[in-house]
Design a protein around this motif. Sequence first.
Motif, short mmCIF file in Angstrom:
data_model
loop_
_atom_site.label_atom_id
_atom_site.label_comp_id
_atom_site.label_asym_id
_atom_site.label_seq_id
_atom_site.Cartn_x
_atom_site.Cartn_y
_atom_site.Cartn_z
N LYS A 121 0.83 -1.22 0.00
CA LYS A 121 0.00 0.00 0.00
C LYS A 121 0.86 1.26 0.00
N ASN A 152 -13.52 -6.47 7.83
CA ASN A 152 -12.60 -5.34 7.56
C ASN A 152 -12.56 -5.06 6.06
N GLU A 212 -12.69 -2.40 4.21
CA GLU A 212 -11.85 -1.31 3.72
C GLU A 212 -10.40 -1.74 3.57
N GLU A 213 -9.93 -2.68 4.43
CA GLU A 213 -8.57 -3.17 4.31
C GLU A 213 -8.40 -4.04 3.07
N LYS A 256 -7.95 -1.52 0.27
CA LYS A 256 -6.66 -0.84 0.31
C LYS A 256 -5.52 -1.78 -0.12
N THR A 313 -9.42 4.39 4.63
CA THR A 313 -9.52 4.00 6.04
C THR A 313 -10.86 4.35 6.64
N TYR A 314 -11.51 5.37 6.10
CA TYR A 314 -12.75 5.88 6.69
C TYR A 314 -14.00 5.40 5.97
#
Length: 616
Positions: free
Chosen positions: A342, A374, A376-377, A380, A587-588
């Motif tokens: 990342k 999770n 969003e991870e 990413k 992250t948000y």
Amino acid sequence: MLLRKRTLMLLAIDAVLVNLAVFLSFYIKFEGNIPPEYSLTLTHSAWVAALTYLVVFYVFGLYKRLWQYASTGELLLILFAVTVGTAGTVTLVYFLAPMRFPHSVAALLWFTTLFFVGGSRFMWRILQENLFTPHVPGSQKQVLIVGAGDAGVVAVRELKNRNYHEGRPVGFIDDDPQKQRLQLMGIPVLGTHKDIPRVVNNHNIDEVVIAMPSASGDVIREIVQITEKSGVDLKILPGVFDLLSGKIDTKGIREVQVEDLLGREQVVVDLEEVASYLSGETVFVTGGGGSIGSEICRQVMKFNPGKLVILGHGENTVFDIEQELRTEHPGIDLATEIVDIKDRDKIQLIFERYRPGVVFHAAAHKHVPLMEKNPEEALKNNIVGSYNLAEAADAVHVKTFVLISTDKAVNPTSVMGATKRVTEMIIQTMDKRSKTKFVAVRFGNVLGSRGSVIPTFKKQIAKGGPVTVTHPEMVRFFMTIPEASQLVIQAGAMAQGGEIFILDMGKPVKILDLARDLIRLSGFEPDVDIPIKFTGMRPGEKLYEELLTAEEGTTATKHKRIFVAKPHPVEPEKLEDIIHTVRERGTYLSKDEVVQLLQKVIPGFRKQAAKSVANQ
């Protein structure tokens, strides 16, 4: 020095045997009364024959053979050598001797020389096996061998080579009706696999060895179940592929493993094709400390790369594979980089520093339930991290970039699967505008990889159970770690750009059957010694996985086990939008926002994803 002494000794023995053969040829021809006029011819023939035969035997390599392992191949070699030696002797005697060489003597010379020289070699093998080998009391374990073929012969020889310390073969089992009641190597065929319980009971069998490398997984599974019910130990002689790949040594009789029950011919790479694109190249492996990444590193090192660079986020696993490879391949340049994919700037810096020719991208978040919690991870790492790598590869003109994908990317119901599908789209889009050949490899579950079902089941069995299965009807495609890694490397060799390569993985396997097989192989009875508990499907899971969408279809490649999926049309603007959004505020992102982003490029993800989020 020892080799020289051995050769001189054999030359001396053969000289004596050839002279004896010459004398007997004349003696038999003249019925024990050799005429005086042939005495000089006999003398000439003796030294000419000795010299000629010894030269021919040396040229044919008879003095470089280990005759305690002599077989039909060595017998044919002796036959050819004696024939050539006889022809040479007859020709020279014709010109050098005072009298003609009788034709019948020539025939007798060929026969007697073949008898003496061939007999001496095979007599050495007989003496070596029966007199010179020290007698050590073997095991009293009675062994039954399933498979009266070439592999069965190998199993018997393996037991014999160990002086029967591992057991004594008392019989064969084979389903071929023409082999019933016959003997192989002096050992009788006692019935078919249906007769195993009877044979085990009647002959006090202690151990069964499966010697059927070409048998299907269903047949092996049936034999395992029959044998387990008989209460005897069970072992297997692996196939030739295992011996050639170095996974096992020649002492190959081992415990049955769950991989043996898949019953699918393993993928074998085209070594010349692979070597041509890896040899001398700087090769990157991302996720190099993981199960598949580390195996790719091991495979790559076999093809003499100019440099191997291992990229990984976990320092401990990267350290382990680095130490292993430095020990096994001290002559190959090796580097490691601890990096998070990342981190766009660090990725670009590393690519500029090494300027690789080939990249294998094995770094990813892969656990479905964790990525549902999770999401969003997953975006990413799997999407933006992969884009960072592809972007950097394009900038330094990498020749070939291979992405490792998954069957969960097909009609995805999980966030993890959806992110991998988006990553495939990124690869195909990048290929259209780059000189780099970008390709993806899609396969199913990998047996033995960290977090996969086999290690999980083994831990549960070790604790006494229960073994947890999500659903009794859940099925998956499976392959081994070496097989997966070789497929990835082969795909790089076949890459033209933009392809998604797919392995013909045979029939899918029920997870429940896999659990029961593993319990039996561990010496327990399913649902008796070790209970099986159904826990229900987790968010994002499917009962069965697919390797293709209905729209993709496949085209064949020159590798009989690998196919290419026809690519979907991809809208680059939508991909760029999701990458930009994740970079700005990944992250948000809420779970609902993650679903909405994925729906922009995978419209069919809507219902499954919405249902998955609602259940959390």
